[in-house]
Design an enzyme around this catalytic site. Structure first.
Site, PDB file in Angstrom:
ATOM      1  N   THR A  28      27.490  97.924  68.904  1.00 18.51           N
ATOM      2  CA  THR A  28      28.400  97.378  67.827  1.00 18.51           C
ATOM      3  C   THR A  28      29.711  97.180  67.995  1.00 18.51           C
ATOM      4  OG1 THR A  28      26.873  98.121  66.110  1.00 18.51           O
ATOM      5  CG2 THR A  28      28.711  97.530  65.221  1.00 18.51           C
ATOM      6  N   SER A  29      30.292  98.320  68.469  1.00 13.60           N
ATOM      7  CA  SER A  29      31.690  98.326  68.888  1.00 13.60           C
ATOM      8  C   SER A  29      32.000  97.328  70.058  1.00 13.60           C
ATOM      9  CB  SER A  29      32.395  99.558  69.271  1.00 13.60           C
ATOM     10  OG  SER A  29      32.325 100.358  68.317  1.00 13.60           O
ATOM     11  N   ALA A  75      31.955 103.543  71.453  1.00 15.92           N
ATOM     12  CA  ALA A  75      31.935 102.379  72.388  1.00 15.92           C
ATOM     13  C   ALA A  75      30.265 102.211  72.374  1.00 15.92           C
ATOM     14  CB  ALA A  75      32.321 103.248  73.779  1.00 15.92           C
ATOM     15  N   PRO A 100      25.057  79.271  68.228  1.00 16.86           N
ATOM     16  CA  PRO A 100      25.375  77.867  68.775  1.00 16.86           C
ATOM     17  C   PRO A 100      25.024  77.931  70.467  1.00 16.86           C
ATOM     18  CG  PRO A 100      27.343  79.317  68.759  1.00 16.86           C
ATOM     19  CD  PRO A 100      26.256  80.048  67.918  1.00 16.86           C
ATOM     20  N   SER A 133      16.373  79.799  66.018  1.00 11.62           N
ATOM     21  CA  SER A 133      16.859  80.914  66.756  1.00 11.62           C
ATOM     22  C   SER A 133      16.634  82.240  66.126  1.00 11.62           C
ATOM     23  CB  SER A 133      18.316  80.554  67.268  1.00 11.62           C
ATOM     24  OG  SER A 133      18.611  79.411  67.934  1.00 11.62           O
ATOM     25  N   CYS A 161      16.521  84.194  76.922  1.00 11.74           N
ATOM     26  CA  CYS A 161      15.723  85.709  76.442  1.00 11.74           C
ATOM     27  C   CYS A 161      14.796  85.371  75.433  1.00 11.74           C
ATOM     28  CB  CYS A 161      16.891  86.519  76.313  1.00 11.74           C
ATOM     29  SG  CYS A 161      18.172  86.046  74.990  1.00 11.74           S
ATOM     30  N   ASN A 162      15.086  84.521  74.663  1.00  3.39           N
ATOM     31  CA  ASN A 162      14.341  84.559  73.301  1.00  3.39           C
ATOM     32  C   ASN A 162      13.043  83.317  73.358  1.00  3.39           C
ATOM     33  OD1 ASN A 162      15.241  86.376  71.740  1.00  3.39           O
ATOM     34  ND2 ASN A 162      17.024  85.104  71.328  1.00  3.39           N
TER      35      ASN A 162
END
Length: 423
Positions: free
Chosen positions: A190-191, A187, A112, A106, A50-51
């Site tokens: 972050t959660s 929800a 990792p 990254s 994705c990056n």
């Protein structure tokens, strides 16, 4: 035998552009075959996440050719990647690959996951037979370098995200985090990240409380938790050893009184409360209670800032390892080049000698004087073997090319008496 790396990443291109250049699993096999068919490409590996999307090739191939192929494969405008790509060759390409696999390039320094993604790219290329001896050795050495960096530096240690920092704090406070019951309030993203990190640490009892039960249920299903409505909060708090709150509420959701009641029901077993919300979800006065330990996003941010500094220092240490390994690989690659040159030179010399020998033997069979034939054989062979060096000598002399003159002089110079004594 040049190593090339061409690609785009999160530093050079927007998410929208990266999405357009990414290779799906269904596209990858055909893409590898197409790259291998490019003029000059002998081996190839495609890394697509994705990056980043990157082509690693071995062969005499130009960056323009690779860029044109990448643009054309994805049917982009001819100049779509013009100002968004990078192209490295030789040592720079080797260093870049090792840095990528080690997590130094990254979005989150030291993460990792990229090593596994590079390994998958290598395996996909192996299945398509687009990896030969050179890239095989390069990628295997890269994997060893990434492991060394991970083991010998702190580049992958210490939390650098709020979600991971929250879980790290909980792990340090609770010796047996796996046995703790955790309540997540909210929800959102972050959660959910916190829940994922908790699962990785072996936590099995996670409760998710949200204003809308449906959203809590959807998240709970993804992370293996149980869903509850926010209206159940007073019943849920006494069950929780750890409370992590991250909602978009403009007013506090958890007050001092509700925690006080929860502690009584828990017989004052300690509670860790981590407030990741801005504005705060948990009243600051909760800190006044014995057995309640409240941390805010600001507390975590100071930890994260220190950890980022530690990772940056570790990254500098990792670069030293990578530079050493780049040199080692490049020295090996250069030795292959010299071996190939020696092989080509000997083959060329033998071909010339065989041609002249064939002519000489034919003349002897025809009854010509062997001594004269051998003399002509020797003369012609010397002429052929010295033609190119002689031309180079003349050209070097005319152009005052002292380096070439010195190199050619070594071809016939006798060893010095000092050097022969040392042998």
């Amino acid at each position: 035998m040049t190593i090339s790396a061409l690609g785009i990443n999160h530093k050079t291109a927007s998410v929208d552009l990266r999405e357009q250049v990414a290779f799906s699993a269904e596209q990858l096999d055909a893409a590898l075959q197409a790259v291998r068919n490019l003029q000059g490409v002998e081996e190839a590996v495609i890394v697509s996440t994705c990056n980043r999307t990157e082509l690693y090739c071995r062969g005499e191939v130009s960056g323009d050719l690779l860029l044109g192929w990448l643009t054309g494969f994805h049917k982009l405008a001819p100049n779509a990647l013009e100002n968004h790509h990078y192209h490295f060759q030789g040592e720079q390409a080797i260093t870049h690959l090792m840095s990528v696999a080690s997590g130094l390039d990254s979005l989150v320094l030291g993460e990792p996951q990229i090593l596994g993604q590079v390994k998958q790219a290598y395996q996909a290329a192996k299945r398509q037979a687009s990896v030969g001896g050179i890239l095989e050795r390069l990628f295997q050495q890269t994997f060893r370098v990434a492991k060394t960096v991970r083991n010998e530096t702190a580049v992958g240690q210490n939390a650098v995200s709020v979600a991971y920092a929250a879980v790290s704090m909980a792990r340090h406070i609770f010796a047996n985090l796996q046995k703790s019951k955790v309540l997540l309030i909210g929800a959102g993203d972050t959660s959910e990240l916190v829940a994922q990190h908790l699962k990785q640490q072996g936590v099995t009892e996670i409760l998710v409380a949200n204003r809308t039960l449906q959203r809590a249920s959807e998240m709970a299903e993804r992370v293996g938790a149980t869903a509850h409505s926010l209206s159940e909060l007073s019943e849920l708090l006494p069950q929780a050893d750890i409370v992590v709150s991250s909602t978009a509420s403009t007013l506090p959701i958890v007050g001092k009184g509700s925690i006080e009641k929860a502690l009584k029901k828990r017989r004052h077993r300690p509670m860790l409360l981590i407030d990741l919300a801005v504005p705060r979800d948990i009243e600051e006065q909760v800190n006044e209670l014995d057995d309640a330990y409240l941390y805010t996003v600001d507390d975590l941010q100071s930890i994260i800032s220190e950890n980022i500094r530690n990772r940056e220092q570790a990254a500098r240490e990792a670069q030293v390892i990578i530079q050493q390994q780049t040199k080692e690989f490049n020295d090996w690659l250069k030795s292959l080049n010299s071996v190939e040159l020696v092989r080509e030179y000997r083959t060329h010399t033998k071909t010339l000698a065989d041609e002249q020998l064939k002519k000489a033997l034919a003349q002897i069979e025809q009854g010509k004087d062997p001594a004269e034939v051998l003399q002509r054989f020797s003369h012609r062979l010397v002429q052929q073997l010295t033609h190119k060096p002689t031309s180079l000598l003349k050209s070097a002399g005319e152009n005052n090319d002292q380096y070439t003159l010195a190199v050619l002089q070594q071809l016939w110079s006798e060893p010095s008496s000092d050097s022969s004594k040392g042998k």
